[in-house]
Design a protein around this motif. Structure first.
Motif, PDB file in Angstrom:
ATOM      1  N   PRO A 141       0.824  -1.213   0.000  1.00 50.51           N
ATOM      2  CA  PRO A 141       0.000   0.000   0.000  1.00 50.51           C
ATOM      3  C   PRO A 141       0.856   1.259   0.000  1.00 50.51           C
ATOM      4  CG  PRO A 141      -0.673  -1.518   1.742  1.00 50.51           C
ATOM      5  CD  PRO A 141       0.598  -2.042   1.186  1.00 50.51           C
ATOM      6  N   VAL A 142       0.278   2.335  -0.492  1.00 52.99           N
ATOM      7  CA  VAL A 142       0.948   3.634  -0.560  1.00 52.99           C
ATOM      8  C   VAL A 142       0.157   4.627   0.282  1.00 52.99           C
ATOM      9  CG1 VAL A 142       1.483   5.569  -2.105  1.00 52.99           C
ATOM     10  CG2 VAL A 142       1.969   3.225  -2.824  1.00 52.99           C
ATOM     11  N   PHE A 143       0.877   5.373   1.120  1.00 56.07           N
ATOM     12  CA  PHE A 143       0.267   6.483   1.856  1.00 56.07           C
ATOM     13  C   PHE A 143       0.680   7.759   1.154  1.00 56.07           C
ATOM     14  CE2 PHE A 143       0.180   9.772   5.122  1.00 56.07           C
ATOM     15  CZ  PHE A 143      -1.110   9.609   5.600  1.00 56.07           C
ATOM     16  N   ALA A 144      -0.262   8.639   0.883  1.00 54.46           N
ATOM     17  CA  ALA A 144       0.030   9.871   0.151  1.00 54.46           C
ATOM     18  C   ALA A 144      -0.603  11.069   0.839  1.00 54.46           C
ATOM     19  CB  ALA A 144      -0.486   9.767  -1.287  1.00 54.46           C
ATOM     20  N   VAL A 145       0.096  12.174   0.784  1.00 49.71           N
ATOM     21  CA  VAL A 145      -0.435  13.456   1.232  1.00 49.71           C
ATOM     22  C   VAL A 145      -0.496  14.351  -0.008  1.00 49.71           C
ATOM     23  CG1 VAL A 145      -0.149  15.404   2.791  1.00 49.71           C
ATOM     24  CG2 VAL A 145       0.619  13.141   3.508  1.00 49.71           C
ATOM     25  N   LEU A 146      -1.663  14.920  -0.253  1.00 52.08           N
ATOM     26  CA  LEU A 146      -1.923  15.721  -1.451  1.00 52.08           C
ATOM     27  C   LEU A 146      -2.266  17.141  -1.023  1.00 52.08           C
ATOM     28  CD1 LEU A 146      -4.201  14.636  -4.384  1.00 52.08           C
ATOM     29  CD2 LEU A 146      -4.612  16.812  -3.236  1.00 52.08           C
ATOM     30  N   ASP A 147      -1.661  18.108  -1.674  1.00 52.66           N
ATOM     31  CA  ASP A 147      -1.875  19.509  -1.352  1.00 52.66           C
ATOM     32  C   ASP A 147      -2.227  20.250  -2.640  1.00 52.66           C
ATOM     33  OD1 ASP A 147      -1.125  21.428   1.084  1.00 52.66           O
ATOM     34  OD2 ASP A 147      -0.502  22.431  -0.761  1.00 52.66           O
ATOM     35  N   ILE A 148      -3.293  21.042  -2.621  1.00 49.78           N
ATOM     36  CA  ILE A 148      -3.678  21.807  -3.806  1.00 49.78           C
ATOM     37  C   ILE A 148      -2.669  22.942  -3.991  1.00 49.78           C
ATOM     38  CG2 ILE A 148      -5.480  23.222  -4.888  1.00 49.78           C
ATOM     39  CD1 ILE A 148      -7.497  21.712  -3.056  1.00 49.78           C
ATOM     40  N   ALA A 198      -4.129  12.411  -9.016  1.00 45.43           N
ATOM     41  CA  ALA A 198      -3.512  13.694  -9.384  1.00 45.43           C
ATOM     42  C   ALA A 198      -4.046  14.192 -10.731  1.00 45.43           C
ATOM     43  CB  ALA A 198      -1.991  13.556  -9.421  1.00 45.43           C
ATOM     44  N   ASP A 199      -4.221  13.270 -11.674  1.00 42.41           N
ATOM     45  CA  ASP A 199      -4.793  13.646 -12.976  1.00 42.41           C
ATOM     46  C   ASP A 199      -6.230  14.142 -12.823  1.00 42.41           C
ATOM     47  OD1 ASP A 199      -2.421  12.916 -14.195  1.00 42.41           O
ATOM     48  OD2 ASP A 199      -3.176  10.982 -14.935  1.00 42.41           O
ATOM     49  N   ALA A 200      -6.995  13.495 -11.946  1.00 44.19           N
ATOM     50  CA  ALA A 200      -8.386  13.907 -11.721  1.00 44.19           C
ATOM     51  C   ALA A 200      -8.439  15.307 -11.121  1.00 44.19           C
ATOM     52  CB  ALA A 200      -9.097  12.904 -10.807  1.00 44.19           C
ATOM     53  N   VAL A 201      -7.514  15.616 -10.208  1.00 43.76           N
ATOM     54  CA  VAL A 201      -7.461  16.960  -9.621  1.00 43.76           C
ATOM     55  C   VAL A 201      -7.185  17.986 -10.717  1.00 43.76           C
ATOM     56  CG1 VAL A 201      -6.163  18.474  -8.063  1.00 43.76           C
ATOM     57  CG2 VAL A 201      -6.805  16.163  -7.322  1.00 43.76           C
ATOM     58  N   ALA A 202      -6.187  17.723 -11.560  1.00 48.82           N
ATOM     59  CA  ALA A 202      -5.870  18.645 -12.656  1.00 48.82           C
ATOM     60  C   ALA A 202      -7.052  18.766 -13.618  1.00 48.82           C
ATOM     61  CB  ALA A 202      -4.627  18.180 -13.397  1.00 48.82           C
ATOM     62  N   GLY A 203      -7.820  17.690 -13.768  1.00 49.19           N
ATOM     63  CA  GLY A 203      -8.967  17.683 -14.670  1.00 49.19           C
ATOM     64  C   GLY A 203     -10.118  18.552 -14.214  1.00 49.19           C
ATOM     65  N   THR A 204     -10.078  19.039 -12.962  1.00 49.35           N
ATOM     66  CA  THR A 204     -11.157  19.913 -12.488  1.00 49.35           C
ATOM     67  C   THR A 204     -10.995  21.342 -12.991  1.00 49.35           C
ATOM     68  OG1 THR A 204     -10.024  20.525 -10.430  1.00 49.35           O
ATOM     69  CG2 THR A 204     -11.432  18.547 -10.367  1.00 49.35           C
ATOM     70  N   SER A 205      -9.826  21.679 -13.547  1.00 48.48           N
ATOM     71  CA  SER A 205      -9.549  23.062 -13.966  1.00 48.48           C
ATOM     72  C   SER A 205     -10.570  23.597 -14.958  1.00 48.48           C
ATOM     73  CB  SER A 205      -8.149  23.162 -14.579  1.00 48.48           C
ATOM     74  OG  SER A 205      -7.160  22.825 -13.640  1.00 48.48           O
ATOM     75  N   ALA A 206     -10.832  22.839 -16.009  1.00 49.21           N
ATOM     76  CA  ALA A 206     -11.744  23.314 -17.053  1.00 49.21           C
ATOM     77  C   ALA A 206     -13.149  23.524 -16.500  1.00 49.21           C
ATOM     78  CB  ALA A 206     -11.773  22.324 -18.219  1.00 49.21           C
ATOM     79  N   MET A 207     -13.602  22.583 -15.665  1.00 45.95           N
ATOM     80  CA  MET A 207     -14.950  22.669 -15.100  1.00 45.95           C
ATOM     81  C   MET A 207     -15.092  23.900 -14.200  1.00 45.95           C
ATOM     82  SD  MET A 207     -16.791  19.833 -12.654  1.00 45.95           S
ATOM     83  CE  MET A 207     -15.309  19.635 -11.700  1.00 45.95           C
ATOM     84  N   LEU A 208     -14.032  24.231 -13.466  1.00 47.98           N
ATOM     85  CA  LEU A 208     -14.112  25.303 -12.470  1.00 47.98           C
ATOM     86  C   LEU A 208     -13.675  26.662 -13.003  1.00 47.98           C
ATOM     87  CD1 LEU A 208     -12.697  23.301  -9.463  1.00 47.98           C
ATOM     88  CD2 LEU A 208     -15.045  24.086  -9.722  1.00 47.98           C
ATOM     89  N   GLY A 209     -12.989  26.684 -14.157  1.00 46.94           N
ATOM     90  CA  GLY A 209     -12.536  27.947 -14.716  1.00 46.94           C
ATOM     91  C   GLY A 209     -11.334  28.547 -14.003  1.00 46.94           C
ATOM     92  N   VAL A 210     -10.633  27.753 -13.223  1.00 45.65           N
ATOM     93  CA  VAL A 210      -9.379  28.188 -12.592  1.00 45.65           C
ATOM     94  C   VAL A 210      -8.370  27.062 -12.745  1.00 45.65           C
ATOM     95  CG1 VAL A 210     -10.403  29.765 -10.895  1.00 45.65           C
ATOM     96  CG2 VAL A 210     -10.103  27.363 -10.309  1.00 45.65           C
ATOM     97  N   ASP A 211      -7.089  27.406 -12.754  1.00 51.93           N
ATOM     98  CA  ASP A 211      -6.056  26.380 -12.846  1.00 51.93           C
ATOM     99  C   ASP A 211      -5.946  25.654 -11.509  1.00 51.93           C
ATOM    100  OD1 ASP A 211      -5.363  26.848 -15.466  1.00 51.93           O
ATOM    101  OD2 ASP A 211      -3.823  28.322 -14.950  1.00 51.93           O
ATOM    102  N   VAL A 212      -6.123  24.339 -11.539  1.00 52.34           N
ATOM    103  CA  VAL A 212      -6.005  23.532 -10.334  1.00 52.34           C
ATOM    104  C   VAL A 212      -4.992  22.424 -10.607  1.00 52.34           C
ATOM    105  CG1 VAL A 212      -7.215  22.103  -8.633  1.00 52.34           C
ATOM    106  CG2 VAL A 212      -8.444  23.947  -9.791  1.00 52.34           C
ATOM    107  N   SER A 213      -4.005  22.318  -9.732  1.00 54.78           N
ATOM    108  CA  SER A 213      -3.058  21.205  -9.781  1.00 54.78           C
ATOM    109  C   SER A 213      -2.745  20.836  -8.343  1.00 54.78           C
ATOM    110  CB  SER A 213      -1.780  21.592 -10.537  1.00 54.78           C
ATOM    111  OG  SER A 213      -1.071  22.602  -9.841  1.00 54.78           O
ATOM    112  N   CYS A 214      -2.008  19.751  -8.176  1.00 56.15           N
ATOM    113  CA  CYS A 214      -1.671  19.343  -6.826  1.00 56.15           C
ATOM    114  C   CYS A 214      -0.252  18.821  -6.761  1.00 56.15           C
ATOM    115  CB  CYS A 214      -2.652  18.295  -6.303  1.00 56.15           C
ATOM    116  SG  CYS A 214      -2.653  16.752  -7.224  1.00 56.15           S
TER     117      CYS A 214
END
Length: 167
Positions: free
Chosen positions: A4-11, A109-125
């Motif tokens: 298993p992998v433990f991950a911490v994700l920050d916008i 991480a790809d799903a987080v970046a994929g929210t950019s178009a829907m929200l109209g702001v650049d989102v990455s993590c």
């Protein structure tokens, strides 16, 4: 199955989003990241989960295609082989198991970046992770957090895996 992998994700640059677009947009980003994270984990479970629990997001939300989510082959969080949660602010934690957990973290991480178009702001993590075999949660968190710091220091929008000398 792999370890298993433990991950911490920050916008990335979350304060900038709040300052430039307002706190409502910031809240929308937090919700979209949570949704994208759970959708990526559910859809990458192997075998695919069988029926969705259905209480995660309001059907009144204007941001998500709830019906489409339910129609993706029937998914149940109980079978997702993962745990995910918000630590606070713009930081989330993931514990991912199953086949190739690192590939599943990349899908998140790809799903987080994929929210950019829907929200109209650049989102990455930025994401820091480590394997958890034989480690307690505190040690895993420390290692993942150290890798997260490396990801931020090296330009953000990337996944770093803890290497023994990082701390």
């Amino acid at each position: 199955a792999d370890a298993p992998v433990f991950a911490v994700l920050d916008i990335d640059h979350f304060k900038r989003i709040n300052d430039a677009s307002g706190h409502q947009k910031g809240d929308d980003v937090i919700h979209a990241v949570g949704y994208g994270m759970m959708r990526a984990l559910l859809s990458s479970a192997d075998p695919l989960p069988e029926s969705l629990l259905g209480t995660f997001f309001s059907s009144a939300s204007p941001f998500f295609d709830i019906e489409g989510f339910y129609d993706e082959g029937g998914m149940d969080w109980n079978n997702a082989q993962a745990l995910a949660g918000r630590l606070g602010g713009d930081e989330f934690a993931l514990l991912v198991g199953g086949v190739d957990p690192m590939a599943r973290v990349r899908k998140v991480a790809d799903a987080v970046a994929g929210t950019s178009a829907m929200l109209g702001v650049d989102v990455s993590c930025s994401v820091g992770c480590c394997t958890v075999t034989g480690k307690d949660l505190h040690k895993a968190y420390g290692e993942a957090d150290s890798a997260l710091y490396q990801a931020k220091e090296r330009g953000r929008a990337q996944i770093r895996v803890f290497q023994g000398g990082d701390r």
